[in-house]
Design a protein around this motif. Structure first.
Motif, mmCIF file in Angstrom:
data_model
loop_
_atom_site.group_PDB
_atom_site.id
_atom_site.type_symbol
_atom_site.label_atom_id
_atom_site.label_comp_id
_atom_site.label_asym_id
_atom_site.label_seq_id
_atom_site.Cartn_x
_atom_site.Cartn_y
_atom_site.Cartn_z
ATOM 1 N N PRO A 24 0.755 -1.268 0.057
ATOM 2 C CA PRO A 24 -0.165 -0.002 0.140
ATOM 3 C C PRO A 24 0.839 1.339 0.119
ATOM 4 C CG PRO A 24 -0.810 -1.596 1.705
ATOM 5 C CD PRO A 24 0.633 -1.887 1.215
ATOM 6 N N GLN A 25 2.143 1.280 0.695
ATOM 7 C CA GLN A 25 2.862 2.470 0.807
ATOM 8 C C GLN A 25 3.352 2.791 -0.679
ATOM 9 O OE1 GLN A 25 2.868 0.069 3.102
ATOM 10 N NE2 GLN A 25 4.413 0.193 4.542
ATOM 11 N N ARG A 26 3.845 1.658 -1.197
ATOM 12 C CA ARG A 26 4.491 1.682 -2.770
ATOM 13 C C ARG A 26 3.335 2.386 -3.682
ATOM 14 N NH1 ARG A 26 8.712 -2.396 -4.709
ATOM 15 N NH2 ARG A 26 10.258 -1.512 -3.803
ATOM 16 N N GLU A 47 7.474 12.762 3.499
ATOM 17 C CA GLU A 47 6.635 13.727 4.417
ATOM 18 C C GLU A 47 5.127 13.643 4.132
ATOM 19 O OE1 GLU A 47 7.213 15.685 7.008
ATOM 20 O OE2 GLU A 47 9.298 15.228 6.922
ATOM 21 N N GLN A 48 4.857 13.458 2.656
ATOM 22 C CA GLN A 48 3.563 13.361 2.179
ATOM 23 C C GLN A 48 2.851 11.923 2.644
ATOM 24 O OE1 GLN A 48 2.269 15.478 -1.470
ATOM 25 N NE2 GLN A 48 4.477 15.792 -1.714
ATOM 26 N N ILE A 49 3.618 11.019 2.832
ATOM 27 C CA ILE A 49 2.906 9.640 2.851
ATOM 28 C C ILE A 49 2.768 9.221 4.455
ATOM 29 C CG2 ILE A 49 3.009 9.081 0.595
ATOM 30 C CD1 ILE A 49 5.150 6.976 1.206
ATOM 31 N N LYS A 50 3.829 9.841 5.007
ATOM 32 C CA LYS A 50 4.270 9.231 6.416
ATOM 33 C C LYS A 50 2.903 9.254 7.260
ATOM 34 C CE LYS A 50 6.193 12.628 9.255
ATOM 35 N NZ LYS A 50 7.172 13.679 9.375
ATOM 36 N N ASP A 51 2.028 10.510 7.172
ATOM 37 C CA ASP A 51 0.849 10.437 7.901
ATOM 38 C C ASP A 51 -0.116 9.235 7.738
ATOM 39 O OD1 ASP A 51 1.776 12.651 9.505
ATOM 40 O OD2 ASP A 51 0.472 14.161 7.833
ATOM 41 N N GLN A 52 -0.213 9.023 6.512
ATOM 42 C CA GLN A 52 -1.036 7.742 5.931
ATOM 43 C C GLN A 52 -0.403 6.322 6.600
ATOM 44 O OE1 GLN A 52 -1.913 8.305 1.924
ATOM 45 N NE2 GLN A 52 -3.585 6.881 1.850
ATOM 46 N N PHE A 53 1.047 6.324 6.256
ATOM 47 C CA PHE A 53 1.511 5.165 6.647
ATOM 48 C C PHE A 53 2.768 5.442 7.556
ATOM 49 C CE2 PHE A 53 -0.093 4.976 2.207
ATOM 50 C CZ PHE A 53 -0.956 3.972 2.201
ATOM 51 N N PRO A 54 2.379 5.368 8.876
ATOM 52 C CA PRO A 54 3.391 5.811 9.767
ATOM 53 C C PRO A 54 4.411 4.742 9.725
ATOM 54 C CG PRO A 54 1.244 5.727 10.815
ATOM 55 C CD PRO A 54 1.022 4.978 9.210
#
Ligand SMILES: [Zn+2]
Ligand SMILES: [Zn+2]
Length: 146
Positions: A24-26, A47-54
Motif C-alpha cells: 500500500p505504501q508503494r 513527508e506526504q505519505i508518512k501520516d497515512q503510513f506511519p
C-alpha cells in the motif's frame, strides 16, 4: 502531457510486470509521483505519505525510487549540496525550470529543437544516452514578492 491517473496505472503495470511487490505504501508513492508537478525530493515524498503510513521510512521511499530509476521510469535530477529531485510523470530527458529562491522545479512548455541530440552525436562521435538542460530564475510567485 499524460494525465496522472493514466501515468499511475502505467507505473503500477510496469512494477507488476517485473514482479515487484506492490505494498500500500508503494501504491501511495506511485500515485504521488504520477501526480506531482513540482519534482519532489525523496524527503518531500516521505513527508506526504508518512501520516497515512506511519511505518514507512525514508529508506522505503528511496528503495522504490531506485527500482523505478533502474527501470527508467523516473527521472532523477541531482544537485550538489541539495536533495535530488524526481520526475515520475515524464522519465525522459527534458528541460527544467528551477526557481533559485523557492527551489520549485517545473517543466517548461518547450521541447528541444528536433535533431539537436542527433547533431551533437554526429559532431562528437558520442553515443548520446541522455542530456540535461536546466534554466534558473525566479518563479512568478517569488518575483512578485520581492
Ligand atoms: Zn519561486
Ligand atoms: Zn520534469
Amino acid at each position: 502531457m499524460v494525465d496522472p491517473q493514466t501515468r499511475f496505472e502505467e507505473l503500477v503495470a510496469k512494477l507488476r510486470e517485473r514482479e515487484h511487490r506492490l505494498t500500500p505504501q508503494r501504491i501511495a508513492l506511485l500515485r504521488l509521483l504520477a501526480a506531482s508537478d513540482g519534482h519532489p525530493s525523496a524527503s518531500q515524498l516521505y513527508e506526504q505519505i508518512k501520516d497515512q503510513f506511519p511505518t514507512t521510512s525514508l529508506a522505503t521511499v528511496y528503495k522504490t525510487l531506485d527500482v523505478l530509476k533502474e527501470m527508467g521510469e523516473v527521472l532523477e535530477l541531482g544537485f550538489s549540496g541539495d536533495d535530488n529531485r524526481y520526475d515520475g510523470k515524464n522519465p525522459y530527458p527534458h528541460p527544467h525550470l528551477i526557481c533559485v529562491r523557492c527551489q520549485k522545479i517545473l517543466d517548461p512548455a518547450v521541447s528541444l529543437p528536433q535533431g539537436l541530440v542527433q547533431e551533437v552525436a554526429r559532431s562528437s562521435g558520442y553515443q548520446i544516452v541522455g542530456h540535461r538542460l536546466d534554466f534558473y530564475g525566479l518563479c512568478p510567485d517569488c518575483r512578485d514578492s520581492t
